[in-house]
Design a protein around this motif. Sequence first.
Motif, PDB file in Angstrom:
ATOM      1  N   UNK A 127       0.837  -1.210   0.000  1.00  0.00           N
ATOM      2  CA  UNK A 127       0.000   0.000   0.000  1.00  0.00           C
ATOM      3  C   UNK A 127       0.873   1.261   0.000  1.00  0.00           C
ATOM      4  N   UNK A 128       1.884   1.289   0.861  1.00  0.00           N
ATOM      5  CA  UNK A 128       2.742   2.474   0.956  1.00  0.00           C
ATOM      6  C   UNK A 128       3.552   2.690  -0.325  1.00  0.00           C
ATOM      7  N   UNK A 129       3.988   1.603  -0.946  1.00  0.00           N
ATOM      8  CA  UNK A 129       4.748   1.727  -2.195  1.00  0.00           C
ATOM      9  C   UNK A 129       3.855   2.180  -3.341  1.00  0.00           C
ATOM     10  N   UNK A 130       2.613   1.705  -3.377  1.00  0.00           N
ATOM     11  CA  UNK A 130       1.683   2.153  -4.416  1.00  0.00           C
ATOM     12  C   UNK A 130       1.336   3.623  -4.214  1.00  0.00           C
ATOM     13  N   UNK A 131       1.246   4.051  -2.948  1.00  0.00           N
ATOM     14  CA  UNK A 131       1.009   5.478  -2.669  1.00  0.00           C
ATOM     15  C   UNK A 131       2.205   6.319  -3.112  1.00  0.00           C
ATOM     16  N   UNK A 132       3.411   5.773  -2.922  1.00  0.00           N
ATOM     17  CA  UNK A 132       4.618   6.479  -3.362  1.00  0.00           C
ATOM     18  C   UNK A 132       4.632   6.615  -4.876  1.00  0.00           C
ATOM     19  N   UNK A 133       4.231   5.551  -5.580  1.00  0.00           N
ATOM     20  CA  UNK A 133       4.145   5.623  -7.038  1.00  0.00           C
ATOM     21  C   UNK A 133       3.151   6.710  -7.457  1.00  0.00           C
ATOM     22  N   UNK A 134       1.997   6.731  -6.799  1.00  0.00           N
ATOM     23  CA  UNK A 134       0.984   7.742  -7.118  1.00  0.00           C
ATOM     24  C   UNK A 134       1.527   9.141  -6.863  1.00  0.00           C
ATOM     25  N   UNK A 135       2.222   9.307  -5.741  1.00  0.00           N
ATOM     26  CA  UNK A 135       2.783  10.609  -5.372  1.00  0.00           C
ATOM     27  C   UNK A 135       3.799  11.096  -6.397  1.00  0.00           C
ATOM     28  N   UNK A 137       4.171  10.113  -9.477  1.00  0.00           N
ATOM     29  CA  UNK A 137       3.516  10.321 -10.777  1.00  0.00           C
ATOM     30  C   UNK A 137       2.835  11.680 -10.817  1.00  0.00           C
ATOM     31  N   UNK A 138       2.139  12.042  -9.744  1.00  0.00           N
ATOM     32  CA  UNK A 138       1.459  13.344  -9.683  1.00  0.00           C
ATOM     33  C   UNK A 138       2.459  14.490  -9.769  1.00  0.00           C
ATOM     34  N   UNK A 139       3.589  14.354  -9.068  1.00  0.00           N
ATOM     35  CA  UNK A 139       4.609  15.406  -9.109  1.00  0.00           C
ATOM     36  C   UNK A 139       5.181  15.530 -10.520  1.00  0.00           C
ATOM     37  N   UNK A 140       5.466  14.385 -11.151  1.00  0.00           N
ATOM     38  CA  UNK A 140       6.031  14.398 -12.502  1.00  0.00           C
ATOM     39  C   UNK A 140       5.042  14.996 -13.505  1.00  0.00           C
ATOM     40  N   UNK A 141       3.762  14.676 -13.364  1.00  0.00           N
ATOM     41  CA  UNK A 141       2.746  15.243 -14.252  1.00  0.00           C
ATOM     42  C   UNK A 141       2.642  16.758 -14.058  1.00  0.00           C
ATOM     43  N   UNK A 142       2.671  17.177 -12.806  1.00  0.00           N
ATOM     44  CA  UNK A 142       2.579  18.610 -12.490  1.00  0.00           C
ATOM     45  C   UNK A 142       3.752  19.376 -13.078  1.00  0.00           C
ATOM     46  N   UNK A 143       4.939  18.769 -13.049  1.00  0.00           N
ATOM     47  CA  UNK A 143       6.132  19.444 -13.544  1.00  0.00           C
ATOM     48  C   UNK A 143       6.336  19.250 -15.042  1.00  0.00           C
ATOM     49  N   UNK A 144       5.473  18.436 -15.658  1.00  0.00           N
ATOM     50  CA  UNK A 144       5.561  18.217 -17.100  1.00  0.00           C
ATOM     51  C   UNK A 144       6.710  17.318 -17.514  1.00  0.00           C
ATOM     52  N   UNK A 145       7.161  16.418 -16.609  1.00  0.00           N
ATOM     53  CA  UNK A 145       8.284  15.543 -16.942  1.00  0.00           C
ATOM     54  C   UNK A 145       7.872  14.067 -16.943  1.00  0.00           C
ATOM     55  N   UNK A 146       6.589  13.796 -16.752  1.00  0.00           N
ATOM     56  CA  UNK A 146       6.133  12.399 -16.780  1.00  0.00           C
ATOM     57  C   UNK A 146       6.022  11.951 -18.236  1.00  0.00           C
ATOM     58  N   UNK A 147       6.666  10.845 -18.543  1.00  0.00           N
ATOM     59  CA  UNK A 147       6.663  10.340 -19.913  1.00  0.00           C
ATOM     60  C   UNK A 147       5.537   9.318 -20.051  1.00  0.00           C
ATOM     61  N   UNK A 148       4.520   9.671 -20.824  1.00  0.00           N
ATOM     62  CA  UNK A 148       3.377   8.782 -21.011  1.00  0.00           C
ATOM     63  C   UNK A 148       3.680   7.737 -22.083  1.00  0.00           C
ATOM     64  N   UNK A 149       2.994   6.620 -21.970  1.00  0.00           N
ATOM     65  CA  UNK A 149       3.080   5.603 -23.024  1.00  0.00           C
ATOM     66  C   UNK A 149       2.473   6.165 -24.305  1.00  0.00           C
ATOM     67  N   UNK A 150       2.874   5.658 -25.480  1.00  0.00           N
ATOM     68  CA  UNK A 150       2.343   6.181 -26.748  1.00  0.00           C
ATOM     69  C   UNK A 150       0.813   6.072 -26.828  1.00  0.00           C
TER      70      UNK A 150
END
Length: 336
Positions: A127-135, A137-150
Motif C-alpha cells: 500500500x505504501x509503495x503504491x502510494x509512493x508511485x501515485x505521489x 507520478x502526480x509530481x512528474x505530471x505537475x512538472x511536465x516531466x512524466x513520460x506517457x506511453x504512446x
Amino acid sequence: MSHINLTSGEIGSLWTTYMNDSMSQCILGYMINHVQDQDIFPAIKEALHISNEHVQQLEKIFEEESYAKPIGFTNNDVNIQAPSLYTDVFCLTYINHMAKFGMLSYSGYLSMSAREDMINFFSDALVKTSNLYHMTTKIALKKGVFVRAPYISVPKKTDYVDSKSYFSGYSLFNKQRPLNAIEISHLFMNIQTNLIGSKLCLSFAQTSPNKEVQEFMLRGNEISLKHMKVFSSLLLNDNVQSPISSDVCITDSTYSPFSDKLMMYHMSLLSAAGTGNYATAAAASQRSDLILDYERLSIEIARFAKKGADIMIKNNWLEQPPGTIDKVQLTKQKNN
C-alpha cells in the motif's frame, strides 16, 4: 498458542526486502542531501521514510525469530557528502521506477506469505509503495516531466483473430501485422527501464575507482542502449513514437558516493528485474518476432548478470541468501 515458524517463502522475502531497503537507505539518503527542487523533495523524503521504517521493522522480526540479520548495506557504503551525481528529475524518475518494482515485488512476497504478521507487513508495504508511485507520478505530471506511453486510437468495434498469421512476426506471403496495445505497452515500459539502467551504469562507471567495475558498468550501458534501440525500432516501424524525457541526466562528477559493493548489487537487482520484465512481455506478446527478441535479449542480460556475480564473488561482495541444510554434507561432517 504455539509459535508458527516462518516458511521458506517468508524467510526469502524478508531477506530480499532487507537487502533492498538497506540499499535504498544509502541511495535515498544521498539524494535527499542534494535535491534542490522543493516539489521533488517530499517524494525523496517519503521514499526514505518507507525504507527506514522497513529496516526497523525487519530488524525487530529478525530478533524475535532468532534470524541472523543480513549484512546488507550501511553508512559505510555511502558518502552523502560526495558531489551531486543526479539531476532532481532523475531522482524523481528513479523513485517512480523503483516504486513500480516494489509493487511487483511486494505483491509476490504477499502471495508467498501465510503467517498473519507477514501478510500484514507485506500488505502495508504494498500500500505504501503504491502510494509512493501515485505521489511521484502526480509530481512528474505537475512538472511536465512524466513520460506517457504512446497514444493509439481507441477501438470502435470488437473483433476476433481470424488467421494464424496474426501470431507470425515474419512471413514471405503476408504483411507483418501492426503491434497491438499490449505489445506496445511492454515495449514502451522496457525502453523506460533500460533508460534508467543506462544512466545508472554510466554514473557508476564514471565514479567507481575499480577498473573491473568500470568496464562492467560500461558494458551494462552498451546493453541498455542496444535494447532500447531494438524496442524503439519496433515501435517506429509501426509509426509509433516512444517519447523520452530530456532531463533524466547525470552530472559530470567522478567522486563516488557509493561503494562498489552497493553499485554491483544494484546492477544485479536491475538485471533480475529486467529478465522478469522480458519474460512477462514475451508471454503477453502474440507476434513471434517479439517473443524471439525478448528471448535472445534475456540471454544477453543473463550473461551480463553472471559476469557481475563473478566480480562480486571475487571481491567478497555477494551476500548469500538463506538456504536449506545439505543433509548429505551434514552426515559426512558428523561421521568425521
